[in-house]
Scaffold this active site. Structure first.
Site, PDB file in Angstrom:
ATOM      1  N   GLU A  47       0.866  -1.194   0.000  1.00 48.26           N
ATOM      2  CA  GLU A  47       0.000   0.000   0.000  1.00 48.26           C
ATOM      3  C   GLU A  47       0.903   1.246   0.000  1.00 48.26           C
ATOM      4  O   GLU A  47       1.926   1.275   0.690  1.00 48.26           O
ATOM      5  CB  GLU A  47      -0.828  -0.004   1.289  1.00 48.26           C
ATOM      6  N   ASN A 110      -6.734   6.292  -1.929  1.00 42.39           N
ATOM      7  CA  ASN A 110      -5.680   5.328  -1.618  1.00 42.39           C
ATOM      8  C   ASN A 110      -5.874   4.193  -2.630  1.00 42.39           C
ATOM      9  O   ASN A 110      -6.829   3.419  -2.516  1.00 42.39           O
ATOM     10  CB  ASN A 110      -5.841   4.856  -0.169  1.00 42.39           C
ATOM     11  N   LYS A 128      -9.223   2.123  -2.191  1.00 43.83           N
ATOM     12  CA  LYS A 128      -9.483   1.568  -0.850  1.00 43.83           C
ATOM     13  C   LYS A 128     -10.848   2.010  -0.310  1.00 43.83           C
ATOM     14  O   LYS A 128     -11.148   3.214  -0.289  1.00 43.83           O
ATOM     15  CB  LYS A 128      -8.371   2.015   0.091  1.00 43.83           C
ATOM     16  N   GLU A 148      -6.156   8.799   7.485  1.00 40.46           N
ATOM     17  CA  GLU A 148      -6.658   8.399   6.162  1.00 40.46           C
ATOM     18  C   GLU A 148      -8.018   9.016   5.862  1.00 40.46           C
ATOM     19  O   GLU A 148      -8.327   9.334   4.722  1.00 40.46           O
ATOM     20  CB  GLU A 148      -6.733   6.877   6.061  1.00 40.46           C
ATOM     21  N   CYS A 196      -4.829  -2.907   2.521  1.00 38.68           N
ATOM     22  CA  CYS A 196      -4.607  -2.904   3.968  1.00 38.68           C
ATOM     23  C   CYS A 196      -5.841  -3.206   4.814  1.00 38.68           C
ATOM     24  O   CYS A 196      -6.252  -4.339   4.930  1.00 38.68           O
ATOM     25  CB  CYS A 196      -3.956  -1.599   4.403  1.00 38.68           C
ATOM     26  N   ASN A 221       0.205  -1.056   5.352  1.00 41.56           N
ATOM     27  CA  ASN A 221       1.063  -0.310   6.285  1.00 41.56           C
ATOM     28  C   ASN A 221       0.391  -0.470   7.633  1.00 41.56           C
ATOM     29  O   ASN A 221      -0.609   0.212   7.908  1.00 41.56           O
ATOM     30  CB  ASN A 221       1.078   1.191   5.957  1.00 41.56           C
TER      31      ASN A 221
END
Ligand code: CDV
Length: 348
Positions: A47, A110, A128, A148, A196, A221
């Site tokens: 990622e 992302n 994502k 995020e 992730c 991550n």
């Protein structure tokens, strides 16, 4: 019918806040060259591979934040990253790459893309869906943030499975399919990407599995010690225990979901100690449809984790243990698409 291919997770170690993208891309090219020596056909990178995991930082200016994103409609033409795609084409290796995407309209995602070497283009993009963390930083100045929800918009492309050409030999194509004969499990590989935190949500896996996914790929991550984000404040852990717990949960969800959805999976970590203080778990792994770890990372740095897989190994689970068509009972699953949070039964 065997459908074999050799795949790899390209785990990437520490990247500091000021590490130039060109330096990171050179490390990725080194990993691709190692993959080529081992006859790997598909490499999965982590990622947000190209930079330090920037959502842990609060930026003073939009200009600085934007340096962590790729801009423009086609990442294969991005000046810093193009050499990686050029190398993948030269070595005939497909790559899955995670990065921060800034669209021409200015939205941040992302994102992960699958670049097909045989087609010399991106054949699938995933954004994502499950964005963890907070919009605002934690009040505690010593906390490690996960911003995020501040920097990214939830993905708008869903969990779209796709086929990748050129990875297995003798794949049945629509033009060569014989009338009336089943082509299930005989075509080009059915793939799905996640990123992730998505790996912790069974709904994501199941939506892919309902499209017959044979290989799920994701980078991550994952903080080794994220006391403000997860774990119990009443039962604090040592940093070593916290890292073991984070690794345990990462493996647990990968193995369990691969088994329950009868698919292979490849996970690829951005890991190590960024800026000498932000610790990320390693543990990149390739898992079989029966839930076994076929190979896993031994270090917390740049490392290629390789395995030969045979996609026909998915058939047992898909046709027996988890034959959805025969055994799923959708009339009892109504709450799943209707309700987000928990609603307990009335008190006694
Ligand atoms: N990058 C991530 O999505 N990390 C999350 C942590 C922060 C909860 C993960 O699920 O590993």
């Amino acid at each position: 019918m065997a459908r074999k291919l050799t795949v790899a997770a390209a785990q990437v170690g520490a990247i500091n806040r000021d590490t130039p993208k060109q330096e990171v891309v050179q490390r990725l090219i080194d990993l691709l060259q190692q993959a080529s020596f081992k006859n790997v056909k598909l490499v999965v990178f982590p990622e947000a591979t190209l930079t330090t995991f920037f959502p842990r930082h609060l930026f003073d200016t939009q200009e600085e934040l934007d340096t962590f994103f790729e801009h423009g409609a086609d990442i294969t033409q991005s000046t810093d990253v193009k050499p990686l795609f050029d190398e993948a084409r030269k070595l005939a290796i497909d790559i899955v790459l995670g990065y921060g995407e800034r669209t021409p309209e200015g939205t941040g995602y992302n994102t992960s893309v699958h670049y097909s070497a045989s087609q010399d283009k991106i054949i699938s993009k995933y954004r994502k869906v499950h964005l963890p963390g907070t919009v605002e930083p934690f009040e505690d100045p010593n906390a490690i943030n996960q911003l995020e929800k501040r920097y990214f918009t939830p993905g708008n492309l869903g969990f779209q499975a796709y086929r990748a050409p050129g990875l297995v030999s003798n794949a049945v194509k629509s033009a060569s399919a014989k009338n009336g004969e089943s082509t299930v499990g005989k075509g080009d590989p059915v793939l799905g990407m996640m990123i992730c935190n998505d790996r912790r949500w069974p709904e994501a896996w199941r939506v892919y599995a309902l499209q017959g996914v044979e290989l799920v790929m994701f980078g991550y991550n994952t903080g080794a010690n994220m006391a403000h984000l997860w774990g119990s404040q009443d039962k604090p852990m040592s940093p070593e225990q916290a890292e073991q717990e984070a690794l345990f949960h990462s493996k647990l969800v990968q193995q369990a979901n691969s088994y329950m959805n009868a698919c292979f999976s490849i996970s690829s970590a951005r890991c190590g100690l960024d800026d000498g203080k932000y610790d990320l778990i390693a543990g990149s792994a390739i898992v079989s449809p029966e839930g076994h770890v076929l190979n896993e990372a031994k270090t917390k740095g740049d490392e290629l984790v390789v395995a030969e897989i045979d996609l026909s190994d998915c058939r047992q689970g898909k046709e027996r243990t988890f034959d959805f068509a025969r055994h799923r009972r959708i009339e009892t699953y109504g709450l799943i698409p209707q309700q987000t949070g928990i609603v307990e039964p009335d008190l006694l």
